[in-house]
Design a protein around this motif. Structure first.
Motif, short mmCIF file in Angstrom:
data_model
loop_
_atom_site.label_atom_id
_atom_site.label_comp_id
_atom_site.label_asym_id
_atom_site.label_seq_id
_atom_site.Cartn_x
_atom_site.Cartn_y
_atom_site.Cartn_z
N VAL A 38 0.82 -1.22 0.00
CA VAL A 38 0.00 0.00 0.00
C VAL A 38 0.84 1.26 0.00
O VAL A 38 0.35 2.35 -0.30
CB VAL A 38 -0.98 0.03 1.19
N GLY A 39 2.12 1.14 0.35
CA GLY A 39 2.95 2.33 0.34
C GLY A 39 4.36 2.07 0.78
O GLY A 39 4.66 1.04 1.41
N MET A 40 5.24 2.98 0.42
CA MET A 40 6.64 2.96 0.86
C MET A 40 6.96 4.33 1.42
O MET A 40 6.51 5.34 0.88
CB MET A 40 7.58 2.62 -0.30
N GLY A 41 7.67 4.35 2.51
CA GLY A 41 8.00 5.62 3.15
C GLY A 41 8.22 5.40 4.63
O GLY A 41 9.17 4.72 5.02
N GLU A 42 7.30 5.92 5.46
CA GLU A 42 7.41 5.72 6.91
C GLU A 42 6.06 5.22 7.41
O GLU A 42 5.05 5.93 7.34
CB GLU A 42 7.78 7.03 7.61
N TYR A 43 6.03 3.98 7.89
CA TYR A 43 4.78 3.34 8.31
C TYR A 43 4.98 2.55 9.59
O TYR A 43 6.12 2.16 9.95
CB TYR A 43 4.28 2.38 7.22
N SER A 44 3.87 2.26 10.25
CA SER A 44 3.86 1.34 11.40
C SER A 44 2.90 0.21 11.08
O SER A 44 1.92 0.38 10.33
CB SER A 44 3.44 2.07 12.68
N GLY A 45 3.15 -0.97 11.67
CA GLY A 45 2.32 -2.11 11.37
C GLY A 45 2.08 -3.01 12.57
O GLY A 45 2.79 -2.92 13.57
N GLU A 46 1.08 -3.87 12.43
CA GLU A 46 0.83 -4.85 13.48
C GLU A 46 2.03 -5.77 13.64
O GLU A 46 2.38 -6.19 14.75
CB GLU A 46 -0.42 -5.67 13.14
N THR A 47 2.65 -6.10 12.53
CA THR A 47 3.91 -6.85 12.54
C THR A 47 4.96 -6.00 11.84
O THR A 47 4.71 -5.49 10.73
CB THR A 47 3.76 -8.20 11.81
N GLU A 48 6.10 -5.84 12.49
CA GLU A 48 7.18 -5.07 11.90
C GLU A 48 8.46 -5.91 11.89
O GLU A 48 8.79 -6.54 12.91
CB GLU A 48 7.42 -3.77 12.68
N ILE A 49 9.13 -5.94 10.75
CA ILE A 49 10.37 -6.70 10.61
C ILE A 49 11.44 -5.74 10.09
O ILE A 49 11.27 -5.12 9.03
CB ILE A 49 10.19 -7.89 9.64
N ASP A 50 12.51 -5.62 10.83
CA ASP A 50 13.60 -4.73 10.46
C ASP A 50 14.50 -5.42 9.44
O ASP A 50 15.06 -6.49 9.72
CB ASP A 50 14.40 -4.33 11.69
N VAL A 51 14.62 -4.85 8.27
CA VAL A 51 15.46 -5.45 7.23
C VAL A 51 16.61 -4.50 6.88
O VAL A 51 17.08 -4.47 5.74
CB VAL A 51 14.63 -5.79 5.97
N THR A 52 17.09 -3.78 7.87
CA THR A 52 18.20 -2.85 7.67
C THR A 52 19.40 -3.56 7.01
O THR A 52 19.80 -4.65 7.45
CB THR A 52 18.65 -2.25 9.01
N GLY A 53 19.92 -2.97 5.97
CA GLY A 53 21.10 -3.52 5.30
C GLY A 53 20.80 -4.62 4.30
O GLY A 53 21.72 -5.11 3.63
N LYS A 54 19.54 -5.00 4.17
CA LYS A 54 19.16 -6.05 3.22
C LYS A 54 18.56 -5.43 1.96
O LYS A 54 18.19 -4.25 1.93
CB LYS A 54 18.15 -7.01 3.85
N ILE A 55 18.46 -6.25 0.92
CA ILE A 55 17.83 -5.83 -0.33
C ILE A 55 16.50 -6.56 -0.46
O ILE A 55 16.45 -7.80 -0.34
CB ILE A 55 18.73 -6.17 -1.54
N VAL A 56 15.44 -5.82 -0.72
CA VAL A 56 14.13 -6.42 -0.94
C VAL A 56 13.82 -6.35 -2.44
O VAL A 56 13.87 -5.26 -3.05
CB VAL A 56 13.03 -5.73 -0.13
N ALA A 57 13.51 -7.50 -3.02
CA ALA A 57 13.24 -7.59 -4.45
C ALA A 57 11.87 -8.23 -4.68
O ALA A 57 11.36 -8.94 -3.80
CB ALA A 57 14.32 -8.43 -5.15
N PRO A 58 11.27 -8.00 -5.84
CA PRO A 58 10.03 -8.72 -6.15
C PRO A 58 10.29 -10.23 -6.19
O PRO A 58 11.40 -10.67 -6.52
CB PRO A 58 9.65 -8.20 -7.53
N GLY A 59 9.28 -11.02 -5.86
CA GLY A 59 9.43 -12.47 -5.92
C GLY A 59 9.79 -12.93 -7.32
O GLY A 59 9.36 -12.36 -8.33
#
Length: 574
Positions: A61-82
């Motif tokens: 739904v968005g990229m930027g600054e968000y909060s969630g029921e579940t939050e996972i810190d992926v600092t230093g990682k690369i997120v790619a489409p499946g």
């Protein structure tokens, strides 16, 4: 009125879900999941962007600054489409769709487009029904291209014959994307009515038609493409690939177990051409899945060979999604499915986490999934597929006959003339094919050179594309022993010597695969291979895979069918 009310209620539910997406995107409600501090690949701007990735109802739904029921810190990682495999035969893994999913999800694959060509050649529409049922509801999206060539040619004795009428109703299934690899390109070029009918029907449903035309060029390529064939995965040279691309076809860069074309096609992985490309494995065997990987293996290999990492990942995801009109896949952007792969970096491309529709399905451990429930009647249609009399030594009697020559590292063959007897010391063995679908009793034999076996026999019920039983041996009694064992266990692979079975791998589903775990299947397969090599099979020859192509009558030069030795160029028996 009740139907209108039900429809109105359905619309109301969708409206409420959409309204929630808007509120979450605006930051007015918490997201279901937020990947915090993500460095993510933006396939539209061709850059690595930074921010939180918010997910609600399985969608980004968005990229930027968000909060969630579940939050996972992926600092230093690369997120790619499946990752997406644009063309694969799931049967080649030797395991069921659920076991296949367990194997590829840890490698970042979230979608595959499969052609159930192998099982359809054995079981017809019952095979298609099984594959659809057995892949339903998995945390891996399995889309289908309908088999176009069952059988591959009129010279084969397969378990079924599928016309356009047999496959027509399947085009309306939401997971069916089109018509699978049109191997019968001579039929297309020659205007064969039954072949063209399938293309016309697929187009009438506004579906894709995939190609399979090795080496096709010039006017014949133009004729093939004009008929409506949109892609090809058989390019093994850059020149052939670029000619097909210029003709308007999309290129599936194949790098699997049986064929590896990535190195030859690396020049395609440039901004000039890559948008017309996608990755395919075609066939992926257990050892490779366990020890090399899946689409992630191709991505790593391409980057190692010099391809731009972001461009490579776009080929592995975004471009495949665009070709197949999977319009909500292949990107990390609002409104797209939350199918993510979390990578360690863009150099090593090791998969650390996988998310499917916003649910974490892999975090470094085992993939947990619910086994699809297959209707017993559907299962029965793919587990009772051996209908042949017991083989006898008399059926293998052979005097002067054609000698088929295997070529190291290839599945094409050469015509070596004739031979008059088995001579294992000179690497002249007997090759036999036994019809196993309709109890015709048809058994054909010839001689073969290049396999290397010195004693015993090897047999398999994987024999492309009709999947009759194929066996090679230095002794007729051992061939009989091996073939009859496969008849007894409902298919598989085995090695025999001195009248006993040395090793075997049962494959009870259509004689092509099993529901056992991949690690177990791989162990049994490797044991069968070792037994074959110990009895002399040549290095560089896969005892089962190489043999499985010796009956496929669309690959030059000579092939052994249930009716005899076929000259592929003339499609005549010799």
């Amino acid at each position: 009125m009740s139907e209108v009310k039900t429809r109105a209620e359905r619309i109301a539910v969708k409206v409420r879900r959409k309204q929630r997406l808007v509120r979450v995107a605006l930051g007015e409600e918490k997201a279901d999941l937020v990947l915090k501090n993500a460095d993510y690949i933006n396939v539209f701007s061709n850059e690595v962007c930074h921010g939180d990735i918010a997910v609600a109802n399985g969608l980004v739904v968005g990229m930027g600054e968000y909060s969630g029921e579940t939050e996972i810190d992926v600092t230093g990682k690369i997120v790619a489409p499946g990752f997406i495999d644009a063309h694969i035969h799931l049967e080649s893994s030797l395991v069921s769709p659920s076991q296949f999913a367990r194997a590829v999800i840890p490698h970042g694959t979230t979608t595959v487009i499969t052609d159930p060509h192998e099982i359809a050649n054995v079981c017809g529409t019952a095979g298609i029904d099984y594959m659809m049922s057995a892949s339903d509801g998995l945390p891996l999206d399995v889309h289908f291209m309908l088999p176009s060539c069952v059988p591959a040619t009129a010279s084969e004795e397969s378990g079924a014959v599928l016309s356009w009428r047999d496959i027509n109703a399947y085009f309306d299934h939401p997971r069916v994307l089109g018509l699978a690899e049109m191997m019968n390109y001579p039929g297309v070029i020659g205007g064969d009515r039954a072949t063209i009918e399938k293309i016309v029907v697929s187009q009438a449903h506004h579906k894709k038609i995939d190609g399979h035309a090795p080496g096709l060029s010039g006017r014949e390529l133009s004729a093939y493409t004009s008929a409506g064939v949109y892609s090809d995965h058989e390019c093994d040279t850059f020149d052939n690939a670029i000619e097909k691309l210029r003709t308007g076809q999309f290129i599936m860069i194949r790098d699997g177990t049986a064929a590896q074309n990535l190195e030859a096609l690396m020049p395609l992985l440039t901004p000039q051409y890559a948008h017309r490309c996608m990755f395919s494995t075609d066939d992926k065997h257990p050892y490779d899945l366990l020890h090399k990987g899946h689409i992630d293996y191709i991505v790593r290999k391409a980057i190692r060979l010099g391809a731009d990492p972001i461009l490579t990942i776009k080929v592995a995801s975004h471009y495949a999604a665009r070709y197949f009109l999977l319009n909500n896949k292949g990107a990390i952007a609002p409104g797209y499915l939350a199918d993510f792969v979390v990578l360690d970096n863009l150099r090593d491309v090791n998969v650390e986490r996988v998310f499917k529709r916003g649910a974490q399905v892999y975090d470094g451990g085992e993939v947990a999934l619910e086994e699809p429930v297959v209707d017993p009647d559907i299962l029965a249609g793919v587990t009772d597929t051996f209908h042949l009399p017991a083989l006898t030594v008399e059926k293998l009697a052979l005097g002067d006959a054609p000698l088929l020559g295997m070529i190291p590292g290839q599945i094409v063959t050469e015509n070596l003339g004739r031979a008059s007897r088995v001579d294992a010391a000179k690497d002249i063995l007997k090759l036999a094919v036994c019809e196993r679908h309709h109890a015709t009793g048809h058994v054909a034999s010839c001689y073969v050179k290049g396999y290397g076996l010195r004693r015993g026999a090897v047999a398999a019920s994987i024999a492309h594309d009709s999947h009759n039983i194929i066996a090679c041996g230095a002794d007729d009694a051992d061939i009989v022993c091996a073939v009859n064992r496969l008849r007894e266990i409902g298919g598989g692979l085995c090695v025999a010597e001195n009248g006993r079975i040395v090793e075997e791998l049962p494959l009870p589903v259509a004689g092509l695969f099993t529901d056992r775990p991949l690690t177990e299947v791989n162990d049994r397969l490797e044991a069968c291979k070792r037994a074959a090599y110990e009895r002399g099979v040549s290095e560089g020859v896969d005892p089962f895979m190489t043999m499985s192509f010796m009956s496929l009558p669309v690959i030059p030069t000579l092939r052994l069918t249930t009716r005899g030795v076929l000259d592929v160029s003339t499609q005549t028996l010799i």
